[in-house]
Design a protein around this motif. Sequence first.
Motif, PDB file in Angstrom:
ATOM      1  N   GLY A 152       0.821  -1.200   0.000  1.00 26.73           N
ATOM      2  CA  GLY A 152       0.000   0.000   0.000  1.00 26.73           C
ATOM      3  C   GLY A 152       0.854   1.249   0.000  1.00 26.73           C
ATOM      4  N   PRO A 195       1.378   3.121   4.260  1.00 29.24           N
ATOM      5  CA  PRO A 195       1.415   2.165   5.376  1.00 29.24           C
ATOM      6  C   PRO A 195       1.713   2.829   6.710  1.00 29.24           C
ATOM      7  CG  PRO A 195       3.483   2.085   4.179  1.00 29.24           C
ATOM      8  CD  PRO A 195       2.579   3.021   3.410  1.00 29.24           C
ATOM      9  N   VAL A 220      -4.556  -0.007  10.814  1.00 24.22           N
ATOM     10  CA  VAL A 220      -5.582   0.417   9.854  1.00 24.22           C
ATOM     11  C   VAL A 220      -6.109   1.780  10.287  1.00 24.22           C
ATOM     12  CG1 VAL A 220      -6.264  -1.937   9.281  1.00 24.22           C
ATOM     13  CG2 VAL A 220      -7.506  -0.705  11.074  1.00 24.22           C
ATOM     14  N   THR A 256      -6.890   0.503   4.755  1.00 24.13           N
ATOM     15  CA  THR A 256      -5.805  -0.475   4.690  1.00 24.13           C
ATOM     16  C   THR A 256      -6.377  -1.873   4.878  1.00 24.13           C
ATOM     17  OG1 THR A 256      -4.034   0.954   5.509  1.00 24.13           O
ATOM     18  CG2 THR A 256      -3.816  -1.373   5.986  1.00 24.13           C
ATOM     19  N   ASP A 298      -4.103   3.438   0.683  1.00 25.82           N
ATOM     20  CA  ASP A 298      -4.115   2.145   1.364  1.00 25.82           C
ATOM     21  C   ASP A 298      -2.759   1.937   2.046  1.00 25.82           C
ATOM     22  OD1 ASP A 298      -6.684   1.025   0.596  1.00 25.82           O
ATOM     23  OD2 ASP A 298      -5.857   0.839  -1.418  1.00 25.82           O
ATOM     24  N   GLY A 299      -2.742   1.092   3.047  1.00 25.34           N
ATOM     25  CA  GLY A 299      -1.482   0.713   3.676  1.00 25.34           C
ATOM     26  C   GLY A 299      -1.293  -0.789   3.656  1.00 25.34           C
ATOM     27  N   ASP A 300      -1.770  -1.438   2.606  1.00 23.14           N
ATOM     28  CA  ASP A 300      -1.858  -2.896   2.540  1.00 23.14           C
ATOM     29  C   ASP A 300      -0.538  -3.569   2.917  1.00 23.14           C
ATOM     30  OD1 ASP A 300      -4.485  -2.561   1.631  1.00 23.14           O
ATOM     31  OD2 ASP A 300      -3.822  -2.477  -0.455  1.00 23.14           O
TER      32      ASP A 300
END
Length: 360
Positions: A46, A49, A114, A239, A278-280
């Motif tokens: 992501g 993050p 998240v 996330t 997103d912080g996947d």
Amino acid sequence: MTVDALTDVTGLRVGHATRTGDGWLTGTTVVLAPEGGAVTAVDVRGGGPGTKETDALDPRNVVQKAEAVVLTGGSAYGLDAASGVMAWLEERGRGVRVGPDPAHVVPVVPAACVFDLGRGGDFRARPDAAVGRAAVEAAAASGIGAPVPEGCVGAGTGAAVGPMKGGVGTASTVLDSGITVAALVVANAAGSVTDPETGVLYGELFQGRVRYPEAEVHEAARARLAESAARNAPPPLNTTLAVVATDAGLSKAQAQKLAGTAHDGIARAVRPVHLLHDGDTVFALATGARALDATQPLALNDILAAGADVVTRAIVRAVRAAGPVAGKGGRAGDGAGGGEGEGGGWPSYTELYGELQGAR
């Protein structure tokens, strides 16, 4: 006997600390490794993050094992939860020995967060060290192979997938070799988990187990989701987090490869994915209870493929297990109904579509 959860990897325990009401809608989830730790790696894809101790997991660096992994709400503030987990581990002498006294240890506790700030109504209501400690204590108190609560619990308490409620989900599989591969996810994606034309979960389309809702049900759901999106605008900073684990004996480099391919499981269930907001992040844990077949140089492939598959299933289960939230400051629902109050809230998938589609 398996429970279709991360805890099917023998030795791993999962604990949640959930905070709702009075402005709270957040929490923390801890994956506790067996004493002595598990080989741990990470892959971050992501664009935004929030993580802690992920550099230590690089295969080029000295740390080989982690004692626990923390998944938490509260955005970067929530990473404080890891301090509570470290303190609990230090009290038990668990960590990297750094001095002559057995008590001189530094626990390795990677963490990722998240974004759920303000979803309960109070921007400052977010996990801290006490919440992290409560989650690791819950993990330690659980039995080996215990079922893992899913839905609006732990780090999934304030999770949302687009305009719909997200949460925690888990799944596992046993390969023909006897090796177990399992995943736990926090589904909190900016992207969508449903096909806009049919309402079917993308993850269930991939699994090939689909029953389509009636057209009028889908139209009503689309209207509700549009209202939710308008109420919760602008689009949230989100996330998806995952822990994928196996009882196979993997090196850190092999575990990092597992974390990387497990991202494919997110991409099958969420569209779009790995965006700038997103912080996947995916962690991989290997307990080493079962050796890979040294005569088969590609033996890792089966584990890699299974890792992506169980992540997809875990996301589906997270969305299906999540209950609706009835508005800012409201509490997480139990999936039995509810709805949205003034000022915010997220409907759940099951509330919108019922149990018509797919299977676990």
